[in-house]
Design a protein around this motif. Structure first.
Motif, PDB file in Angstrom:
ATOM      1  N   TRP A 186      -1.810   0.798   7.209  1.00  0.00           N
ATOM      2  CA  TRP A 186      -1.943  -0.554   6.968  1.00  0.00           C
ATOM      3  C   TRP A 186      -1.491  -2.108   7.262  1.00  0.00           C
ATOM      4  O   TRP A 186      -1.980  -2.881   7.271  1.00  0.00           O
ATOM      5  CB  TRP A 186      -2.057  -0.125   5.506  1.00  0.00           C
ATOM      6  CG  TRP A 186      -2.333   0.536   4.499  1.00  0.00           C
ATOM      7  CD1 TRP A 186      -2.396   1.407   3.578  1.00  0.00           C
ATOM      8  CD2 TRP A 186      -4.133  -0.171   3.594  1.00  0.00           C
ATOM      9  NE1 TRP A 186      -2.979   1.442   2.916  1.00  0.00           N
ATOM     10  CE2 TRP A 186      -4.474   2.090   3.688  1.00  0.00           C
ATOM     11  CE3 TRP A 186      -4.862  -0.905   4.165  1.00  0.00           C
ATOM     12  CZ2 TRP A 186      -5.487   1.341   2.846  1.00  0.00           C
ATOM     13  CZ3 TRP A 186      -5.951  -0.393   3.564  1.00  0.00           C
ATOM     14  CH2 TRP A 186      -6.144   0.800   3.013  1.00  0.00           C
ATOM     15  N   ALA A 187      -0.546  -1.604   8.338  1.00  0.00           N
ATOM     16  CA  ALA A 187      -0.142  -2.258   8.357  1.00  0.00           C
ATOM     17  C   ALA A 187      -0.696  -2.927   9.732  1.00  0.00           C
ATOM     18  O   ALA A 187      -0.845  -4.153  10.162  1.00  0.00           O
ATOM     19  CB  ALA A 187       1.371  -2.632   9.290  1.00  0.00           C
ATOM     20  N   HIS A 188      -1.073  -2.179  10.305  1.00  0.00           N
ATOM     21  CA  HIS A 188      -2.447  -2.421  11.704  1.00  0.00           C
ATOM     22  C   HIS A 188      -3.546  -2.902  11.145  1.00  0.00           C
ATOM     23  O   HIS A 188      -4.201  -3.937  12.154  1.00  0.00           O
ATOM     24  CB  HIS A 188      -3.143  -1.240  12.528  1.00  0.00           C
ATOM     25  CG  HIS A 188      -1.730   0.145  12.507  1.00  0.00           C
ATOM     26  ND1 HIS A 188      -1.249   0.997  12.929  1.00  0.00           N
ATOM     27  CD2 HIS A 188      -0.234  -0.630  12.951  1.00  0.00           C
ATOM     28  CE1 HIS A 188      -0.300   1.758  14.262  1.00  0.00           C
ATOM     29  NE2 HIS A 188       0.284   0.461  13.805  1.00  0.00           N
ATOM     30  N   ALA A 189      -4.739  -2.829   9.965  1.00  0.00           N
ATOM     31  CA  ALA A 189      -4.983  -3.396   9.648  1.00  0.00           C
ATOM     32  C   ALA A 189      -4.889  -4.944   8.953  1.00  0.00           C
ATOM     33  O   ALA A 189      -6.198  -5.026   9.220  1.00  0.00           O
ATOM     34  CB  ALA A 189      -5.957  -2.512   8.508  1.00  0.00           C
ATOM     35  N   GLY A 190      -3.901  -4.934   8.910  1.00  0.00           N
ATOM     36  CA  GLY A 190      -3.515  -6.058   7.688  1.00  0.00           C
ATOM     37  C   GLY A 190      -2.913  -7.408   8.951  1.00  0.00           C
ATOM     38  O   GLY A 190      -4.452  -8.172   8.966  1.00  0.00           O
ATOM     39  N   GLY A 191      -2.901  -7.036  10.447  1.00  0.00           N
ATOM     40  CA  GLY A 191      -2.578  -7.775  11.130  1.00  0.00           C
ATOM     41  C   GLY A 191      -3.955  -8.350  12.689  1.00  0.00           C
ATOM     42  O   GLY A 191      -4.136  -8.899  12.621  1.00  0.00           O
ATOM     43  N   LEU A 192      -5.154  -6.447  11.896  1.00  0.00           N
ATOM     44  CA  LEU A 192      -5.960  -7.131  13.347  1.00  0.00           C
ATOM     45  C   LEU A 192      -7.206  -7.902  12.540  1.00  0.00           C
ATOM     46  O   LEU A 192      -7.894  -8.656  13.263  1.00  0.00           O
ATOM     47  CB  LEU A 192      -6.764  -5.466  12.823  1.00  0.00           C
ATOM     48  CG  LEU A 192      -7.918  -5.779  13.798  1.00  0.00           C
ATOM     49  CD1 LEU A 192      -7.731  -5.887  15.223  1.00  0.00           C
ATOM     50  CD2 LEU A 192      -8.263  -4.208  13.563  1.00  0.00           C
ATOM     51  N   LEU A 193      -7.411  -7.448  10.546  1.00  0.00           N
ATOM     52  CA  LEU A 193      -8.084  -8.406  10.045  1.00  0.00           C
ATOM     53  C   LEU A 193      -7.512  -9.957  10.417  1.00  0.00           C
ATOM     54  O   LEU A 193      -8.031 -10.899  10.597  1.00  0.00           O
ATOM     55  CB  LEU A 193      -7.991  -8.814   8.505  1.00  0.00           C
ATOM     56  CG  LEU A 193      -8.614  -7.017   8.508  1.00  0.00           C
ATOM     57  CD1 LEU A 193      -8.256  -6.677   6.873  1.00  0.00           C
ATOM     58  CD2 LEU A 193      -9.961  -7.349   9.044  1.00  0.00           C
ATOM     59  N   VAL A 194      -6.393 -10.274  10.473  1.00  0.00           N
ATOM     60  CA  VAL A 194      -5.909 -11.497  10.363  1.00  0.00           C
ATOM     61  C   VAL A 194      -5.749 -12.222  11.944  1.00  0.00           C
ATOM     62  O   VAL A 194      -6.236 -13.311  12.213  1.00  0.00           O
ATOM     63  CB  VAL A 194      -4.423 -11.531  10.290  1.00  0.00           C
ATOM     64  CG1 VAL A 194      -3.501 -13.202  10.679  1.00  0.00           C
ATOM     65  CG2 VAL A 194      -4.400 -11.360   8.647  1.00  0.00           C
ATOM     66  N   GLY A 195      -5.551 -11.003  12.731  1.00  0.00           N
ATOM     67  CA  GLY A 195      -6.144 -12.056  14.230  1.00  0.00           C
ATOM     68  C   GLY A 195      -7.287 -12.275  14.029  1.00  0.00           C
ATOM     69  O   GLY A 195      -7.815 -12.813  15.084  1.00  0.00           O
TER      70      GLY A 195
ATOM     71  N   MET B 158       0.627  -1.093   0.649  1.00  0.00           N
ATOM     72  CA  MET B 158      -0.135  -0.208   0.184  1.00  0.00           C
ATOM     73  C   MET B 158       0.602   1.411  -0.201  1.00  0.00           C
ATOM     74  O   MET B 158       0.575   2.172  -0.819  1.00  0.00           O
ATOM     75  CB  MET B 158      -0.468  -0.032   1.326  1.00  0.00           C
ATOM     76  CG  MET B 158      -2.099  -1.457   1.453  1.00  0.00           C
ATOM     77  SD  MET B 158      -3.013  -1.265  -0.517  1.00  0.00           S
ATOM     78  CE  MET B 158      -3.735   0.171  -0.156  1.00  0.00           C
ATOM     79  N   GLU B 159       1.885   1.271   0.187  1.00  0.00           N
ATOM     80  CA  GLU B 159       2.507   2.948   0.648  1.00  0.00           C
ATOM     81  C   GLU B 159       4.346   2.376   0.657  1.00  0.00           C
ATOM     82  O   GLU B 159       4.970   3.742   0.656  1.00  0.00           O
ATOM     83  CB  GLU B 159       2.647   2.901   2.057  1.00  0.00           C
ATOM     84  CG  GLU B 159       0.567   3.634   2.559  1.00  0.00           C
ATOM     85  CD  GLU B 159       0.643   4.590   3.907  1.00  0.00           C
ATOM     86  OE1 GLU B 159       1.455   4.270   4.057  1.00  0.00           O
ATOM     87  OE2 GLU B 159      -0.279   4.755   3.992  1.00  0.00           O
ATOM     88  N   GLY B 160       4.601   2.105   0.128  1.00  0.00           N
ATOM     89  CA  GLY B 160       6.018   0.978  -0.015  1.00  0.00           C
ATOM     90  C   GLY B 160       7.289   0.517   1.400  1.00  0.00           C
ATOM     91  O   GLY B 160       6.626   0.202   2.258  1.00  0.00           O
ATOM     92  N   PRO B 161       7.945   0.279   1.302  1.00  0.00           N
ATOM     93  CA  PRO B 161       9.099  -0.463   1.981  1.00  0.00           C
ATOM     94  C   PRO B 161      10.001   0.435   3.361  1.00  0.00           C
ATOM     95  O   PRO B 161      10.480  -0.510   4.389  1.00  0.00           O
ATOM     96  CB  PRO B 161      10.535  -0.737   1.185  1.00  0.00           C
ATOM     97  CG  PRO B 161      10.477   0.457   0.299  1.00  0.00           C
ATOM     98  CD  PRO B 161       8.912   1.091  -0.276  1.00  0.00           C
ATOM     99  N   ALA B 162       9.255   1.328   3.225  1.00  0.00           N
ATOM    100  CA  ALA B 162      10.016   2.480   4.627  1.00  0.00           C
ATOM    101  C   ALA B 162       8.647   2.312   5.226  1.00  0.00           C
ATOM    102  O   ALA B 162       8.200   2.981   6.156  1.00  0.00           O
ATOM    103  CB  ALA B 162      10.329   4.280   4.354  1.00  0.00           C
TER     104      ALA B 162
END
Length: 299
Positions: free
Chosen positions: A274-283, A215-219
């Protein structure tokens, strides 16, 4: 900890509980004062299925030789712990645990793997000059290139989909993440076992890191994608499978969900939303699947 069954008779409950102890299965026996039933609780998730199968065999034939041969060992050594207000005399035979008391005085120490993750994050934070050493930090990024192709991963540096979770760029960043990792991670590690926990953490790290990258790149970096996944898992389990014994403060739920909304609303520059959202959905999905399987009697 999971309740695998209950007995109407104390003698049968003691006999089966004693058998589990003799098999090396960490378990407890709890008396329900309201309906005089006796519940068997198994501590480790890895032992749940085996214990359930043993219970089925016991109910089918409680006089089988395997249940008689070791039935007297642990029973003679263990002692019951009665609440102070109870007027009933103490009886020998087993150790009784009240879940409300256990939750109220739950073990707040870190799990072994949880503590190892915290120490690793702290070490990386210090060695990277509090996140300012760009050369070292770059080695932990999911990619050091901006081509959007995960070039290093494709070349064999598979660890890069996990290592961003060890990076932190401010004191409050690492403090927030380590606090929640300690609280949430330790619960899951102790109740589900270290193998389940580390597998879950690695899956959360991979999914949350890849989501943020796409969604936003590697940094980016931080343990917060994993933390949101741990939170989502426990939040769902508390709602749909409270018998598993997880605990989550209501204020914590408001705080964590609120921070996610705040981030997507434009607050907090540089936050890996997006990392927060991705982790939350998996959890959430993992927790719901676990609760559903148990409620359907499949685990």
């Amino acid at each position: 900890m999971r309740r695998i069954g209950e007995f109407d008779q104390e003698k049968s409950a003691l006999k089966f509980w004693s058998f589990l102890k003799g098999q090396g299965i960490d378990s407890t026996l709890e008396k329900d004062d309201d309906d005089q039933k006796w519940s068997i609780w198994v501590a480790e998730e890895d032992n749940i299925n085996r214990s359930i199968e043993e219970l089925k065999e016991f109910l089918a034939d409680p006089e089988a030789k395997k249940f008689i041969s070791i039935a007297t060992g642990p029973m003679e050594k263990a002692k019951i712990e009665q609440p102070e207000e109870s007027p009933k005399p103490k009886r020998q035979g087993f150790k009784e645990y009240k879940l409300r008391e256990k939750w109220a005085s739950r073990d707040r120490s870190s799990g072994t793997l949880t503590l190892a993750l915290i120490i690793t994050c702290a070490a990386v934070y210090l060695l990277s000059g509090l996140g300012s050493n760009t050369e070292l930090v770059g080695k932990f990024f999911i990619s050091e290139k901006l081509d959007g192709r995960l070039s290093e991963f494709v070349a064999g540096e598979i660890w890069r989909i996990f290592t961003p979770m060890f990076l932190h760029f401010s004191f409050f960043h690492i403090l927030f993440n380590m606090w929640w990792l300690h609280d949430l991670g330790s619960q899951i590690e102790k109740k589900k076992g270290p193998k389940h926990f580390i597998s879950f953490v690695l899956i959360l790290a991979a999914v949350s890191n890849l989501t943020q990258f796409w969604m936003e790149g590697p940094a980016f970096g931080g343990m917060s994608g994993v933390v949101y996944g741990l939170f989502g898992y426990i939040w769902i389990k508390c709602k749909y499978d409270p018998g598993d014994g997880f605990f989550l403060d209501p204020f914590a739920s408001i705080l964590i969900f609120g921070f996610l909304i705040y981030g997507f609303a434009g607050g907090g520059a540089g936050v890996a939303n997006w990392a927060h959202a991705g982790g939350l959905l998996v959890g959430l999905a993992w927790g719901y699947g676990s609760a559903l399987r148990w409620n359907l009697g499949k685990s």
